[in-house]
Design a protein around this motif. Structure first.
Motif, short mmCIF file in Angstrom:
data_model
loop_
_atom_site.label_atom_id
_atom_site.label_comp_id
_atom_site.label_asym_id
_atom_site.label_seq_id
_atom_site.Cartn_x
_atom_site.Cartn_y
_atom_site.Cartn_z
N VAL A 88 0.73 -1.43 -0.30
CA VAL A 88 -0.15 -0.17 -0.12
C VAL A 88 1.01 1.68 -0.01
CG1 VAL A 88 -1.61 1.72 1.74
CG2 VAL A 88 -1.45 -0.93 1.50
N LEU A 129 0.68 5.37 0.18
CA LEU A 129 0.24 6.74 -0.19
C LEU A 129 0.60 7.62 -0.57
CD1 LEU A 129 -0.93 5.61 3.79
CD2 LEU A 129 -2.93 5.92 1.92
N SER A 182 -1.99 -1.21 -4.44
CA SER A 182 -2.80 0.26 -4.20
C SER A 182 -1.49 1.04 -3.79
CB SER A 182 -3.11 -0.67 -3.16
OG SER A 182 -4.23 -1.28 -2.61
N TYR A 234 -2.30 5.53 -3.35
CA TYR A 234 -3.84 6.24 -2.82
C TYR A 234 -2.57 7.75 -3.00
CZ TYR A 234 -5.97 2.05 -1.46
OH TYR A 234 -6.89 0.62 -1.23
N VAL A 274 -2.27 11.77 -1.56
CA VAL A 274 -3.53 12.27 -0.31
C VAL A 274 -2.57 14.06 -0.98
CG1 VAL A 274 -2.94 10.60 1.29
CG2 VAL A 274 -1.14 12.46 -0.15
N GLU A 282 -6.90 11.07 2.73
CA GLU A 282 -7.03 10.43 1.25
C GLU A 282 -8.97 10.89 1.65
OE1 GLU A 282 -8.34 7.21 -1.05
OE2 GLU A 282 -8.38 7.46 1.20
N THR A 337 -11.10 8.54 1.43
CA THR A 337 -11.85 7.71 2.14
C THR A 337 -10.95 6.83 3.85
OG1 THR A 337 -10.51 5.23 1.08
CG2 THR A 337 -12.10 6.51 -0.12
N LEU A 350 -8.38 6.78 4.52
CA LEU A 350 -6.80 5.89 4.88
C LEU A 350 -5.67 6.24 5.38
CD1 LEU A 350 -7.01 4.08 0.98
CD2 LEU A 350 -7.80 3.10 3.47
N HIS A 351 -6.11 7.92 5.14
CA HIS A 351 -4.37 8.44 5.87
C HIS A 351 -4.71 8.09 8.05
CE1 HIS A 351 -7.98 11.28 5.36
NE2 HIS A 351 -7.56 11.96 7.15
N SER A 404 4.67 11.59 3.53
CA SER A 404 4.01 10.92 2.08
C SER A 404 6.55 11.05 1.60
CB SER A 404 3.65 11.39 1.63
OG SER A 404 4.71 12.99 0.65
#
Length: 112
Positions: A24, A26, A56, A58, A60, A66, A68, A70-71, A79
């Motif tokens: 994942v 970000l 994945s 994502y 930001v 983010e 949804t 997720l952060h 980041s």
């Protein structure tokens, strides 16, 4: 960055240990660390041919949020944050930049 990056054969080989794992990522398109590390990660994955269970990515915003949330789920502070999972278990994360190299840092999470 993708074109210029030339990972070592050792780093490419190290990424093989990620087979069957989930990554994942970000990141912020506005972030210089993300601009450097995300293309490097993608090239490393491409060159290694490793079969991840899932990758994945994502984006930001400037506030490192983010849509949804997720952060919050991943407790994002900086980041990019690259998180390696085995199933639901977090094996480790690279925050902003690797300590040694992307491949070696990620494979070290597997061997812990």
């Amino acid at each position: 960055v993708y074109e210029q990056y030339q990972p070592s054969s050792a780093e490419i080989a190290a990424v093989q240990s990620l087979s069957g794992k989930t990554l994942v990522v970000l990141f912020g398109t506005w972030c210089h660390d993300s601009e450097r590390e995300v293309p490097r990660l993608l090239k490393l994955l491409d060159l290694s041919g490793v079969e991840l269970k899932k990758l994945s990515l994502y984006g930001v915003n400037y506030n490192k949020q983010e849509p949804t949330n997720l952060h919050q789920q991943y407790d994002l502070m900086y980041s990019p944050t690259i998180i390696l999972f085995q199933g639901e278990d977090e094996l480790g994360r690279i925050v902003e930049k690797p300590a040694t190299s992307l491949g070696e840092d990620l494979s070290s999470f597997v061997s812990r």
